[in-house]
Scaffold this motif. Structure first.
Motif, short mmCIF file in Angstrom:
data_model
loop_
_atom_site.label_atom_id
_atom_site.label_comp_id
_atom_site.label_asym_id
_atom_site.label_seq_id
_atom_site.Cartn_x
_atom_site.Cartn_y
_atom_site.Cartn_z
N ARG A 138 50.11 18.04 -41.61
CA ARG A 138 50.54 18.27 -43.00
C ARG A 138 51.75 18.92 -43.23
O ARG A 138 52.65 18.71 -44.10
CB ARG A 138 49.44 18.96 -43.46
CG ARG A 138 48.33 18.00 -43.70
CD ARG A 138 47.20 18.57 -44.57
NE ARG A 138 45.93 17.58 -45.07
CZ ARG A 138 44.89 17.92 -45.54
NH1 ARG A 138 44.95 19.08 -46.35
NH2 ARG A 138 44.16 16.86 -45.94
N PHE A 197 48.47 7.17 -40.66
CA PHE A 197 49.51 6.80 -41.34
C PHE A 197 51.10 6.69 -40.44
O PHE A 197 51.55 5.52 -40.40
CB PHE A 197 50.03 7.62 -42.57
CG PHE A 197 51.16 6.91 -43.55
CD1 PHE A 197 51.13 5.77 -44.20
CD2 PHE A 197 52.39 7.70 -43.02
CE1 PHE A 197 52.14 5.39 -44.85
CE2 PHE A 197 53.54 6.98 -43.79
CZ PHE A 197 53.34 5.88 -44.65
N PHE A 198 51.17 7.85 -39.88
CA PHE A 198 52.30 7.92 -38.90
C PHE A 198 52.34 6.80 -37.75
O PHE A 198 53.04 6.16 -37.43
CB PHE A 198 52.48 9.21 -38.27
CG PHE A 198 52.96 10.29 -39.43
CD1 PHE A 198 54.33 9.83 -40.19
CD2 PHE A 198 52.73 11.45 -39.63
CE1 PHE A 198 54.80 10.81 -40.85
CE2 PHE A 198 53.09 12.28 -40.56
CZ PHE A 198 54.34 12.03 -41.24
N SER A 246 58.41 8.87 -36.86
CA SER A 246 56.85 8.74 -36.67
C SER A 246 56.23 9.20 -35.51
O SER A 246 55.34 9.76 -35.45
CB SER A 246 56.57 7.47 -37.27
OG SER A 246 57.20 7.23 -38.45
N TRP A 306 54.03 16.11 -42.74
CA TRP A 306 54.06 15.26 -43.86
C TRP A 306 54.88 15.68 -45.08
O TRP A 306 55.64 15.14 -45.71
CB TRP A 306 52.66 15.15 -44.35
CG TRP A 306 52.55 14.27 -45.58
CD1 TRP A 306 52.22 14.67 -47.13
CD2 TRP A 306 52.49 12.86 -45.54
NE1 TRP A 306 52.29 13.63 -47.75
CE2 TRP A 306 52.31 12.55 -46.78
CE3 TRP A 306 52.62 11.75 -44.61
CZ2 TRP A 306 52.41 11.14 -47.47
CZ3 TRP A 306 52.64 10.42 -45.18
CH2 TRP A 306 52.37 10.07 -46.34
N ASN A 307 54.85 17.03 -45.36
CA ASN A 307 55.72 17.83 -46.37
C ASN A 307 57.20 17.53 -46.11
O ASN A 307 57.91 17.29 -46.99
CB ASN A 307 55.50 19.19 -46.59
CG ASN A 307 53.98 19.71 -46.95
OD1 ASN A 307 53.34 18.73 -47.51
ND2 ASN A 307 53.36 20.71 -46.72
N SER A 329 50.98 15.76 -33.55
CA SER A 329 49.66 15.65 -33.91
C SER A 329 48.65 15.73 -32.79
O SER A 329 47.89 16.43 -32.49
CB SER A 329 49.34 14.62 -34.78
OG SER A 329 50.33 14.58 -35.99
N GLU A 334 47.18 11.53 -42.67
CA GLU A 334 48.67 11.46 -42.43
C GLU A 334 48.74 11.05 -40.83
O GLU A 334 49.85 10.37 -40.64
CB GLU A 334 49.27 12.82 -42.57
CG GLU A 334 49.28 13.52 -44.01
CD GLU A 334 48.12 13.97 -44.56
OE1 GLU A 334 47.94 14.26 -45.71
OE2 GLU A 334 46.93 13.85 -43.76
N THR A 335 48.01 11.57 -39.96
CA THR A 335 48.10 11.23 -38.56
C THR A 335 48.07 9.86 -38.53
O THR A 335 48.74 9.06 -37.74
CB THR A 335 47.00 11.92 -37.64
OG1 THR A 335 47.46 13.36 -37.83
CG2 THR A 335 47.33 11.39 -36.27
N THR A 366 58.06 14.05 -46.97
CA THR A 366 57.99 13.48 -48.42
C THR A 366 59.07 14.45 -49.33
O THR A 366 58.94 14.29 -50.61
CB THR A 366 56.47 13.76 -49.06
OG1 THR A 366 56.07 14.96 -48.74
CG2 THR A 366 55.55 12.80 -48.33
N TYR A 412 42.99 14.16 -40.17
CA TYR A 412 43.88 13.96 -41.53
C TYR A 412 44.54 12.24 -41.56
O TYR A 412 44.81 11.81 -40.46
CB TYR A 412 45.08 14.90 -41.21
CG TYR A 412 44.87 16.36 -41.13
CD1 TYR A 412 43.99 17.11 -42.18
CD2 TYR A 412 44.96 17.01 -40.07
CE1 TYR A 412 43.74 18.31 -42.31
CE2 TYR A 412 44.43 18.64 -40.06
CZ TYR A 412 43.98 19.02 -41.28
OH TYR A 412 43.81 20.31 -41.09
#
Length: 359
Positions: free
Chosen positions: A150, A230-231, A205, A153-154, A212, A227-228, A157, A225
């Motif tokens: 995360r 998604f990457f 990515s 991810w921050n 991760s 986010e993992t 974004t 998560y």
């Protein structure tokens, strides 16, 4: 983790953390495999084109039935896996420039296997790549410690990086749907630009996904998560796009042209993306940043020198000798000329395959 020796690296000292050393070793191994894969895949593409009569550069996919191409593909996958792990240990501004070794491996193997001659200036280009890589390693920033996907991810974004991603997507769409049909067969920059732009996103990515998985193996599960995952999806999309257009570029143009241009564009864009997203240079002294940039310039200059030298060797002497001296002119060389020159040096292997077809 990446914190070991961090203060030394941030102040520009020569010491490397344990994680950075692991990243360097993996990056060098990766470059060796990837450099060899260019040559193996090119041989496979040639065989497939002779057997089917349809080149990959004009939409053929017969290379998927060619065992030699798959050997090259597996070799590249091994290299990419090593590269993937390297990004989990070291920052992109360190790992990516070390890909220069793949250009050296590719150029040397092309000299012996594909008869694409490497002469004095090409050797000088190889030496420049090595020297620049050493400077980059010495002045590399330390990997910042990350405890959760995360956090990445921050970073992904933040407005500055989102603007970069939006720009890349727009440019890629324009290249794929407008410029590629019109100029893809005559301008080497089209296919390589698509590969490089998508490559810069795939590296970000890959680094996120690799970090991760590293955290997961260390006992902090990141697979819970979204986010993992998604990457992971972004990596798959970008890599498939890269492979498709890299195959087109390799089949349409000389390996000695594709490899350096792809490396220069990919490295520059990846470092730019990494500096925006991960802020790799944050906390480094101005001297270390300038030294790293100088090392990068030396590496890029070496790859351009390799490109110009090899391009000169592939152009008939009856053509203007001034064209290869300018990269901007060189990249505008007509694709038919390049293919014609390649065809003039048809290998004995290709001739044998053609004779076999006649019977």
């Amino acid at each position: 983790m990446g914190g070991g020796g961090g203060g030394e690296g941030a102040s520009g000292g020569p010491e490397l953390s344990t994680d950075n050393v692991k990243g360097i070793v993996l990056a060098l191994l990766s470059s060796g495999f990837i450099g060899a894969s260019f040559i193996i895949k090119k041989k496979g593409l040639r065989r497939a084109a002779v057997a089917s009569g349809v080149r990959a550069g004009v939409g053929g996919y017969s290379y998927l039935m060619e065992p030699l191409w798959w050997v090259g593909m597996i070799t590249m996958i091994v290299g990419e896996v090593a590269n993937f792990v390297a990004y989990a240990f070291a920052p992109a501004v360190l790992v990516t420039p070390l890909g220069a070794l793949s250009i050296i491996v590719s150029a040397v193997l092309a000299h012996f296997i594909l008869n694409e001659r490497l002469h004095a200036l090409g050797v000088l280009g190889c030496v420049m790549c090595i020297a620049g890589s050493v400077v980059i390693v010495i002045h590399a920033p330390q990997e910042q410690e990350i405890t959760s996907v995360r956090e990445i991810w921050n970073m992904a974004t933040q407005p500055a990086f989102l603007l970069y991603v939006a720009s890349v997507i727009v440019v890629v769409f324009v290249l794929v749907f407008y410029f590629s049909p019109l100029y893809g067969q005559s301008n080497v920059l089209i296919y390589t630009a698509i590969c490089s732009l998508m490559g810069s996103l795939s590296v970000m990515s890959v680094k996120a996904l690799g970090t991760s998985l590293k955290l997961t193996f260390e006992g902090t599960n990141q697979l819970i998560y979204p986010e993992t995952w998604f990457f992971m999806l972004v990596v798959a999309t970008c890599v498939l796009t890269q492979m498709n257009y890299l195959n087109k570029a390799l089949d349409t143009f000389n390996t000695a042209i594709v490899s350096p241009i792809y490396y220069v564009m990919f490295t520059t864009l990846t470092i730019l993306a990494s500096v925006i997203m991960f802020k790799d240079w944050s906390g480094q002294s101005p001297g270390s940043i300038i030294s790293g940039i100088c090392g990068l310039i030396v590496v890029l200059s070496g790859t351009i020198l390799l490109h110009v030298t090899k391009d000169y060797e592939r152009i008939p002497q009856s053509r203007s000798v001034y064209a290869p001296l300018s990269p901007s002119l060189t990249t505008r060389l007509n694709g038919e000329l390049l293919k014609h020159v390649d065809d003039e040096k048809t290998s004995d292997e290709e001739k044998a395959l053609r004779r076999r077809e006649m019977y």
